[in-house]
Motif scaffolding. Structure first.
Motif, short mmCIF file in Angstrom:
data_model
loop_
_atom_site.label_atom_id
_atom_site.label_comp_id
_atom_site.label_asym_id
_atom_site.label_seq_id
_atom_site.Cartn_x
_atom_site.Cartn_y
_atom_site.Cartn_z
N PRO A 26 0.48 -1.00 -0.06
CA PRO A 26 -0.22 0.11 0.00
C PRO A 26 0.81 1.21 -0.02
N GLN A 27 1.96 1.40 -0.10
CA GLN A 27 2.66 2.57 0.59
C GLN A 27 3.30 2.86 -0.94
N PHE A 28 4.07 1.11 -1.53
CA PHE A 28 4.74 2.54 -2.31
C PHE A 28 2.90 2.66 -3.38
N ALA A 29 1.88 1.58 -3.61
CA ALA A 29 0.83 2.04 -4.36
C ALA A 29 0.89 3.92 -4.20
N LYS A 30 0.65 4.06 -3.28
CA LYS A 30 0.08 5.57 -3.31
C LYS A 30 1.60 6.38 -2.99
N ILE A 31 2.71 5.72 -3.35
CA ILE A 31 3.72 6.93 -4.31
C ILE A 31 3.70 6.96 -5.52
N GLU A 32 3.28 5.58 -5.84
CA GLU A 32 2.88 5.47 -7.33
C GLU A 32 1.87 6.51 -7.80
N GLN A 33 1.02 6.45 -7.13
CA GLN A 33 -0.39 7.11 -7.13
C GLN A 33 0.20 8.44 -7.64
N LEU A 34 0.88 9.20 -6.43
CA LEU A 34 1.65 10.33 -5.82
C LEU A 34 2.58 10.52 -7.70
N ASP A 48 11.00 9.58 1.47
CA ASP A 48 11.36 9.50 2.92
C ASP A 48 11.68 8.88 3.97
N LYS A 49 10.22 8.62 4.59
CA LYS A 49 10.60 8.05 5.66
C LYS A 49 10.61 6.48 5.15
N LEU A 50 10.43 6.31 4.38
CA LEU A 50 10.44 4.75 4.10
C LEU A 50 11.66 4.44 4.21
N ALA A 51 12.66 5.13 3.66
CA ALA A 51 13.65 5.34 3.15
C ALA A 51 14.91 4.79 4.93
N GLN A 52 14.66 5.93 5.71
CA GLN A 52 14.92 5.90 7.00
C GLN A 52 14.46 4.90 7.61
N GLN A 53 13.90 3.91 7.15
CA GLN A 53 13.64 2.65 7.75
C GLN A 53 13.96 1.93 7.55
N GLY A 54 14.64 1.72 6.90
CA GLY A 54 15.88 0.90 5.48
C GLY A 54 15.13 0.26 4.62
N ASN A 55 14.39 0.55 4.15
CA ASN A 55 13.56 0.04 3.11
C ASN A 55 14.88 0.18 2.02
N ALA A 56 15.41 -0.22 1.32
CA ALA A 56 16.11 -0.59 -0.47
C ALA A 56 15.56 0.04 -1.07
N GLN A 57 14.46 -0.16 -1.55
CA GLN A 57 13.58 0.32 -2.63
C GLN A 57 13.10 1.85 -2.26
N ALA A 58 12.44 2.39 -1.43
CA ALA A 58 12.86 3.29 -0.88
C ALA A 58 14.28 4.09 -1.29
N ILE A 59 15.14 3.88 -0.79
CA ILE A 59 16.44 4.68 -0.68
C ILE A 59 16.09 4.74 -2.12
N TYR A 60 16.83 3.65 -2.96
CA TYR A 60 17.34 3.66 -4.49
C TYR A 60 15.84 4.62 -5.35
N ASN A 61 14.94 4.69 -5.03
CA ASN A 61 13.53 5.15 -5.44
C ASN A 61 13.76 7.44 -4.86
#
Length: 268
Positions: A26-34, A48-61
């Motif tokens: 759901p979190q990435f679905a919302k980002i895709e929508q944005l 940025d919020k997800l990246a701070q949690q160590g999410n590699a996908q978010a860090i890359y994006n």
């Protein structure tokens, strides 16, 4: 011919964009929508919020948005740092992007083929097919029997499952090997492979066929046919097609002048 292989593959590679996981939560679905709404600032903040949690996908994006300056100030140096962080976490796309940029010496990185192969190998090991193809290209360019064998071994599974990129690389390799060994069968095999892909509408193969007609090294030169191919690809905004079309138009113009020059020389 090795240089032709590299140029063809780098031109054919998929453009790097925001990456989405196979199973979108759901979190990435919302980002895709944005992103679809072109709300890049909102996408940046969410990533940025997800990246701070160590999410590699978010860090890359997050790195991609920084590289392109979408939703935040453009900062290629910081983007590289984020790509490296995501790569260390095992994210294959990040390893692929770093491999591509070390190959080309772009995004502020020096050209370093050793590092490029290391990053591409990691992405390939994670079953990222584009990385496997690009790694094979670099191995073929080394012009060493052992490198050729390794490259062929890597792309063979992709060819079996119908990967067009891998099939294209193999066809270009067959042509280069044929020229090297003066083996017409190998050249024809590679040419047949490219023609088959071109008939299926594979853009890099169409570009290759256009170049083959324009150069006249493998088949008799046919500038009108080359122009036809490049013109069609240019209408589709294919990278390098317009440049190739302009080059062919220049060649046609030069050939048109040649008879008049010959006649003038005879009169003198």
């Amino acid at each position: 011919m090795k240089k032709i292989i590299i140029a063809a593959l780098l031109a054919a590679s998929t453009q790097i964009t925001l990456a989405a996981p196979a199973d979108v939560d759901p979190q990435f679905a919302k980002i895709e929508q944005l992103v679809t709404q072109k709300n890049f600032k909102g996408a940046y903040d969410a990533l940025d919020k997800l990246a701070q949690q160590g999410n590699a996908q978010a860090i890359y994006n997050l790195g991609y948005l920084m590289q392109t300056g979408q939703g935040t100030a453009k900062n290629e140096k910081k983007a590289i740092e984020l790509y490296e962080k995501a790569a260390k976490l095992g994210y294959p796309v990040a390893n692929y992007v770093l491999g591509k940029n070390y190959t080309a010496g772009s995004l502020g990185l020096p050209q370093d083929l050793t590092k490029a192969k290391q990053y591409l190998e990691r992405a390939s090991a994670a079953n990222f097919d584009d990385a496997t193809v690009d790694l094979a290209v670099l191995l073929f360019a080394e012009s060493k029997p052992e490198s050729d064998k390794l490259a062929l071994r890597k792309i063979e599974p992709l060819i079996k499952k119908g990967n067009y990129q891998a099939m294209h690389v193999k066809a270009l390799y067959d042509i280069s090997l044929g020229f090297k060994n003066k083996d017409e069968k190998s050249v024809q095999k590679g040419l047949n492979g490219i023609q088959d892909l071109a008939k299926k509408g594979y853009t890099p193969a169409l570009m290759a066929i256009g170049n083959i007609f324009a150069n006249g090294n493998i088949v008799p030169q046919n500038l009108p046919e080359a122009k036809k191919i490049f013109a069609a690809l240019a209408k589709e905004n294919v990278p390098q097609a317009r440049e190739s079309l302009a080059a062919v138009d220049k060649m046609i113009a030069e050939q048109a002048k040649a008879p008049s020059r010959t006649a003038a020389q005879k009169k003198s």
